[in-house]
Write a protein that holds these residues in place. Structure first.
Motif, PDB file in Angstrom:
ATOM      1  N   UNK A  48       0.810  -1.262  -0.079  1.00 32.78           N
ATOM      2  CA  UNK A  48       0.004  -0.185  -0.046  1.00 32.78           C
ATOM      3  C   UNK A  48       0.718   1.283   0.178  1.00 32.78           C
ATOM      4  N   UNK A  49       0.210   2.277  -0.415  1.00 33.23           N
ATOM      5  CA  UNK A  49       0.807   3.677  -0.514  1.00 33.23           C
ATOM      6  C   UNK A  49      -0.238   4.580  -0.460  1.00 33.23           C
ATOM      7  N   UNK A  50       0.219   5.711   0.278  1.00 35.51           N
ATOM      8  CA  UNK A  50      -1.107   6.892   0.473  1.00 35.51           C
ATOM      9  C   UNK A  50      -1.407   7.313  -0.832  1.00 35.51           C
ATOM     10  N   UNK A  51      -2.626   7.354  -1.189  1.00 38.68           N
ATOM     11  CA  UNK A  51      -3.088   7.832  -2.354  1.00 38.68           C
ATOM     12  C   UNK A  51      -2.929   9.385  -2.442  1.00 38.68           C
ATOM     13  N   UNK A  52      -2.635  10.024  -3.815  1.00 36.68           N
ATOM     14  CA  UNK A  52      -2.035  11.275  -4.087  1.00 36.68           C
ATOM     15  C   UNK A  52      -2.993  12.516  -3.366  1.00 36.68           C
ATOM     16  N   UNK A  53      -4.209  12.180  -3.207  1.00 39.17           N
ATOM     17  CA  UNK A  53      -4.947  13.291  -2.678  1.00 39.17           C
ATOM     18  C   UNK A  53      -4.620  13.473  -1.152  1.00 39.17           C
TER      19      UNK A  53
END
Lengths: 89, 385
Positions: A7-12
């Protein structure tokens, strides 16, 4: 949930520690969610390089507990649902 | 809530939201603008250095959200510098813009400076009405900017202020937001302050229009689930309970007007209360100690029916500015509340405007012209007062 995903933190969204709130927060356009301390411990390990399996292993070791996997998965489901997280390709 | 070593006093929560109204200059002239009608008075804009100091002090107190707003914030040539400083300080930085004054080069510079989010306003879903309401040819440019914002991977909020002149096009407006791939859509019902209060007879939708718009908004909320979040709130004139305005006075919001006046909300300048200026005081002094920010904190200031109302902890008696505008006393209950003795006269006024709208549509009466938001109209307003 596929535990091999990374997982990665989504751009928003942005996750950061806030001294005044004394907790991790999720920031997004014109809003903020305060994370509980366990949620914060999970989110701080999300970096686009670590898989879910590795995050769980790290948490188990750090908190010397073998019974946190279900809670971690439950929280990650919420985080994906809210759009905070996406899978790194 | 206080934390050891924090800059906030007991019982006063820290500011979370800093709204930086960088300028009241704007290439658009929307007749519902939330800026004060007195914009022509605000000549002496804060310098870059002033803004940096304000951002640093508010951040240290705990503010996380920063809105660059106006007027049109793109007018400020130091915007890139301010964004860079804000991002460096750890703010989530929001640019609230008409898109006029933006090009791809500038969007790229904002990205490099660390801007987190861009909100673009549209006035309507077709060129003619959009340009009429905004008082400028801006529709095609806005669409182009929306495409570029997405290209640079910004979360994009499209904000469309809804009123009688565009509410019947709500389906087209929503289709446009789908086409432009908006992440969030704010169908912002006009709130009747400042310019929109002057134009309320021409802007307030009818009950019938609202019911129809609500149905269509719901349909799209369902349809776009997971792809785009659509927010639609009806104008509070049609409610029976007031909004918990600003989540309470001096609770989380801090607005700084272009001339440095610090306000608990961007409409509060109209109240007969003296508000401090960041040129004279630090943000902790303003937030914790100034009479202006303490004026309506807590519940002691309340009069009946709020004082003994069990709902006062939920809605804080509504909006102080609305109470002031509609009753002449800012301590009164917001007349939106049906417990307010002034509620009936608000309902009567809504009914009068409803009838006017029906008569206008049937061409029984001539439409009054809109008063557009510009420096000329502001100056004539100031001369009249």
């Amino acid at each position: 949930m596929d535990k091999n995903n990374t997982p990665e933190v989504a751009p928003t969204f942005r996750v950061q520690w806030e001294d005044v709130q004394n907790c991790y927060v999720v920031l997004y356009p014109e809003g903020m969610v305060k994370l509980s301390s366990s949620a914060g411990q999970i989110m701080k390990r999300v970096n686009g390089e670590t898989t879910i399996t590795e995050i769980i292993a790290d948490l188990k070791e750090t908190f010397s507990s073998n019974e946190l996997e279900d809670d971690v998965i439950k929280f990650l489901e919420v985080a994906y649902d809210n759009g905070w997280l996406r899978n790194k390709k | 809530m206080t934390t050891a070593g924090s800059e906030t006093k007991n019982d006063i929560t820290p500011p979370l939201w800093l709204l930086a109204e960088l300028t009241y200059k704007c290439p658009l002239q929307c007749p519902y603008c939330s800026n004060p009608v007195e914009i022509a008075k605000y000549q002496n804009e804060l310098s870059t250095k002033d803004w940096v100091r304000v951002m640093q002090q508010a951040r240290k107190m705990g503010a996380t959200q920063l809105g660059f707003s106006g007027g049109e914030p793109l007018v400020r040539q130091d915007l890139e510098e301010l964004i860079q400083e804000a991002r460096h300080l750890g703010y989530y930085t929001n640019l609230i813009t008409s898109g006029v004054g933006m090009d791809e080069e500038r969007v790229k510079r904002f990205k490099d400076a660390g801007l987190d989010h861009i909100q673009i306003s549209f006035q309507a879903s077709n060129e003619e009405l959009n340009n009429f309401i905004g008082g400028t040819k801006s529709f095609q440019h806005k669409k182009e900017m929306a495409r570029i914002v997405k290209e640079y991977e910004y979360p994009m909020v499209l904000n469309i202020v809804i009123h009688r002149k565009n509410i019947d096009q709500i389906r087209d407006i929503l289709e446009m937001t789908v086409e432009l791939n908006a992440d969030y859509v704010e169908l912002a019902s006009t709130q009747y302050y400042g310019w929109s209060r002057i134009n309320v007879d021409q802007l307030l939708p009818t009950r019938e229009q609202l019911a129809n718009a609500e149905k269509i908004a719901k349909e799209y909320q369902e349809k776009m689930k997971g792809r785009s979040k659509i927010i639609y709130v009806i104008p509070d004139y049609f409610e029976n309970r007031p909004k918990p305005c600003m989540n309470g006075w001096g609770a989380i919001f801090l607005t700084i007007a272009p001339d440095g006046t610090a306000l608990p909300c961007h409409e509060a300048g109209q109240l007969p209360i003296e508000f401090p200026n960041v040129r004279d005081f630090s943000i902790p002094e303003i937030w914790n100690d100034s009479p202006g920010f303490n004026h309506f904190r807590g519940f002691e200031w309340m009069v009946e029916p709020c004082r003994s109302c069990p709902e006062k902890t939920k809605d804080f008696g509504g909006c102080r500015c609305q109470a002031f505008m509609l009753t002449g006393d800012a301590r009164n209950a917001d007349p939106v509340c049906d417990k307010s003795p002034h509620h009936k006269s608000l309902i009567d006024d809504v009914e009068r405007i409803n009838e006017l709208a029906v008569d206008e549509a049937a061409k029984k009466v001539e439409e009054k012209p809109l008063i557009f938001r510009n420096m000329k109209n502001s100056k004539s307003y100031l001369e009249e007062v």
